[in-house]
Motif scaffolding. Structure first.
Motif, PDB file in Angstrom:
ATOM      1  N   GLU A  80     -21.395   1.184  31.387  1.00  0.00           N
ATOM      2  CA  GLU A  80     -20.013   0.441  30.697  1.00  0.00           C
ATOM      3  C   GLU A  80     -20.718  -0.287  29.576  1.00  0.00           C
ATOM      4  O   GLU A  80     -20.099  -0.428  28.271  1.00  0.00           O
ATOM      5  N   GLY A  81     -21.627  -1.266  29.789  1.00  0.00           N
ATOM      6  CA  GLY A  81     -22.210  -2.069  28.691  1.00  0.00           C
ATOM      7  C   GLY A  81     -22.785  -1.261  27.722  1.00  0.00           C
ATOM      8  O   GLY A  81     -22.663  -1.330  26.330  1.00  0.00           O
ATOM      9  N   ARG A  82     -23.536   0.096  28.108  1.00  0.00           N
ATOM     10  CA  ARG A  82     -24.019   0.841  26.703  1.00  0.00           C
ATOM     11  C   ARG A  82     -22.783   1.493  26.094  1.00  0.00           C
ATOM     12  O   ARG A  82     -23.000   1.416  24.850  1.00  0.00           O
ATOM     13  N   GLU A 142     -22.728   1.407  22.016  1.00  0.00           N
ATOM     14  CA  GLU A 142     -22.472   2.550  21.247  1.00  0.00           C
ATOM     15  C   GLU A 142     -21.179   2.632  20.342  1.00  0.00           C
ATOM     16  O   GLU A 142     -21.237   3.058  19.133  1.00  0.00           O
ATOM     17  N   LYS A 143     -20.204   2.034  20.816  1.00  0.00           N
ATOM     18  CA  LYS A 143     -18.852   2.166  20.049  1.00  0.00           C
ATOM     19  C   LYS A 143     -18.987   0.942  19.018  1.00  0.00           C
ATOM     20  O   LYS A 143     -18.721   1.540  17.971  1.00  0.00           O
ATOM     21  N   LYS A 144     -19.609  -0.097  19.453  1.00  0.00           N
ATOM     22  CA  LYS A 144     -19.462  -1.227  18.497  1.00  0.00           C
ATOM     23  C   LYS A 144     -20.792  -1.054  17.281  1.00  0.00           C
ATOM     24  O   LYS A 144     -20.587  -1.624  16.362  1.00  0.00           O
ATOM     25  N   ILE A 145     -21.795  -0.580  17.775  1.00  0.00           N
ATOM     26  CA  ILE A 145     -23.210  -0.746  16.769  1.00  0.00           C
ATOM     27  C   ILE A 145     -23.150   0.657  16.556  1.00  0.00           C
ATOM     28  O   ILE A 145     -23.762   1.230  15.467  1.00  0.00           O
ATOM     29  N   ASN A 198     -30.757   3.946  21.228  1.00  0.00           N
ATOM     30  CA  ASN A 198     -31.992   4.667  21.091  1.00  0.00           C
ATOM     31  C   ASN A 198     -33.195   3.464  20.999  1.00  0.00           C
ATOM     32  O   ASN A 198     -34.355   3.745  21.473  1.00  0.00           O
ATOM     33  N   GLN A 199     -32.858   2.626  20.160  1.00  0.00           N
ATOM     34  CA  GLN A 199     -33.779   1.729  19.902  1.00  0.00           C
ATOM     35  C   GLN A 199     -34.124   0.858  21.369  1.00  0.00           C
ATOM     36  O   GLN A 199     -35.469   0.683  21.525  1.00  0.00           O
ATOM     37  N   ILE A 200     -32.985   0.526  22.003  1.00  0.00           N
ATOM     38  CA  ILE A 200     -33.289  -0.163  23.327  1.00  0.00           C
ATOM     39  C   ILE A 200     -34.167   0.601  24.414  1.00  0.00           C
ATOM     40  O   ILE A 200     -35.244   0.275  24.818  1.00  0.00           O
ATOM     41  N   GLN A 217     -36.278   3.141  23.533  1.00  0.00           N
ATOM     42  CA  GLN A 217     -37.520   3.605  22.965  1.00  0.00           C
ATOM     43  C   GLN A 217     -38.386   2.220  23.203  1.00  0.00           C
ATOM     44  O   GLN A 217     -39.406   2.408  23.587  1.00  0.00           O
ATOM     45  N   LEU A 218     -37.728   1.021  23.022  1.00  0.00           N
ATOM     46  CA  LEU A 218     -38.457  -0.007  23.108  1.00  0.00           C
ATOM     47  C   LEU A 218     -38.892  -0.060  24.842  1.00  0.00           C
ATOM     48  O   LEU A 218     -40.246  -0.455  25.057  1.00  0.00           O
ATOM     49  N   GLY A 219     -37.957   0.050  25.664  1.00  0.00           N
ATOM     50  CA  GLY A 219     -38.368   0.173  27.078  1.00  0.00           C
ATOM     51  C   GLY A 219     -39.399   1.016  27.380  1.00  0.00           C
ATOM     52  O   GLY A 219     -40.358   0.469  28.148  1.00  0.00           O
ATOM     53  N   VAL A 220     -39.360   2.162  26.972  1.00  0.00           N
ATOM     54  CA  VAL A 220     -40.284   3.213  27.189  1.00  0.00           C
ATOM     55  C   VAL A 220     -41.616   2.850  26.795  1.00  0.00           C
ATOM     56  O   VAL A 220     -42.768   2.599  27.378  1.00  0.00           O
ATOM     57  N   SER A 221     -41.642   2.176  25.428  1.00  0.00           N
ATOM     58  CA  SER A 221     -43.004   1.663  25.022  1.00  0.00           C
ATOM     59  C   SER A 221     -43.633   0.531  25.887  1.00  0.00           C
ATOM     60  O   SER A 221     -44.753   0.362  26.092  1.00  0.00           O
ATOM     61  N   LEU A 222     -42.531  -0.376  26.513  1.00  0.00           N
ATOM     62  CA  LEU A 222     -43.121  -1.461  27.044  1.00  0.00           C
ATOM     63  C   LEU A 222     -43.389  -0.892  28.480  1.00  0.00           C
ATOM     64  O   LEU A 222     -44.558  -1.790  28.990  1.00  0.00           O
TER      65      LEU A 222
END
Ligand SMILES: [Fe+2]
Length: 234
Positions: free
Chosen positions: A205-207, A211-214, A220-222, A224-229
Motif C-alpha cells: 500500500e505504501g509503495r 508510485e502514484k505521487k512520485i 526503482n531507486q529504493i 536498487q539501493l536496497g539490493v546494493s546494500l
C-alpha cells in the motif's frame, strides 16, 4: 525485481511482534503476497534489559524454528535488530554484531524525546567506527523535537533514513514523507509489521502511494539501493 522490507517483527516470541511460529509463517505468507522478496527481521534490542549475546542466541533459535516449519517459498529472511538508542551506543562493545546480515548497517531506533547534540554525537561515533545507522521510522520523531536544527543536522549526516509504509497511508503525514523521498533525504521503506491485525504487513500500500505521487522511478531507486546494500545477503 527485488523488493525488500527493511523493518519487521516477524520472528516469533522475541518482542512485541509475532507471538508464535504460526503467526510468523502467516506474516511471511502475507509479505510474499505484497511482492516482498527479502525481509529484514528486526526484533527490538534493548541494552538495558538484554545482552547482545543472549539476544543473538534467541534470534538464532527463532530463525531455526521458522526454517524447520517453512513449507512454501517465503521471502528470504536477513537477520537484523531494531536497536534502541542508549547512551554510549557509539562505542558499545560488540555493537557491530547487531548489524543487518553481513553488512555494516544497523537499524537504530532514536529516542522518543527531544534530541540533543550529545545524541547526534553517538551517531557520529558509530559512523567513525565504520557502522552506518539506518534511522528507523524517522517520521515518528518529528513531533518530539524542540530544537529544529537537529533533524536537518541528522539528515545531513551520512546515515540512511527509513520510513514506515504506514506514514504514506495517512494524508497528514504523507506530505512530509513524500517530500523526504522526493528530495532524496529518505532512502528506505519498511512495514514495521508486528502482527496480522493492528500492525500488519502494508508495504505494498505504501509503495502504491509512492508510485502514484512520485512515480515508478522512486520505487526503482529504493529497490536498487536496497539490493546494493544487502548484495552479500540476498
Ligand atoms: Fe519496529
Amino acid at each position: 525485481m527485488e523488493v525488500i522490507d527493511f523493518h519487521s517483527h516477524i520472528l516469533p516470541s522475541l518482542d512485541d511482534g509475532s507471538k508464535d511460529i504460526d503467526m510468523s509463517l502467516e506474516m511471511l505468507r502475507r509479505s510474499k503476497e505484497h511482492g516482498i522478496t527479502t525481509i529484514v527481521a528486526t526484533p527490538h534490542f534493548y541494552a538495558d534489559s538484554n545482552t547482545i549475546n543472549h539476544f543473538l542466541k534467541k534470534r538464532k533459535h527463532a530463525l531455526e524454528k521458522i526454517e524447520n516449519r517453512l513449507d512454501f517459498s517465503a521471502p528470504a529472511i536477513v537477520a537484523g535488530a531494531e536497536v534502541c538508542f542508549f547512551s554510549g551506543i557509539g562505542h558499545a562493545d560488540g555493537i557491530d554484531k547487531l548489524c543487518i546480515g553481513r553488512t555494516k548497517l544497523i537499524l537504530l531506533e532514536m529516542p522518543f524525546r527531544a534530541w540533543s547534540e550529545k545524541d547526534l554525537y553517538e551517531i557520529e561515533r558509530l559512523l567513525n567506527g565504520g557502522i552506518t545507522p539506518i534511522i528507523a521510522h524517522m517520521e515518528r520523531f518529528y513531533p518530539f523535537q524542540k530544537d529544529k536544527q537537529l533533524i536537518p543536522a541528522l539528515l545531513d549526516m551520512p546515515v540512511l533514513i527509513q520510513l514506515n509504509a504506514e506514514c504514506l497511508l495517512h494524508w497528514k503525514q504523507r506530505r512530509q514523507a513524500i517530500k523526504l523521498f522526493k528530495s532524496g533525504q529518505a532512502h528506505l521503506l519498511g512495514s514495521d509489521c508486528h502482527n496480522l491485525t493492528d500492525r500488519p504487513q502494508n508495504l505494498l500500500e505504501g509503495r502504491k502511494v509512492l508510485e502514484k505521487k512520485i512515480g515508478q522511478q522512486c520505487l526503482n531507486q529504493i529497490d536498487q539501493l536496497g539490493v546494493s546494500l544487502l548484495r552479500e545477503d540476498i
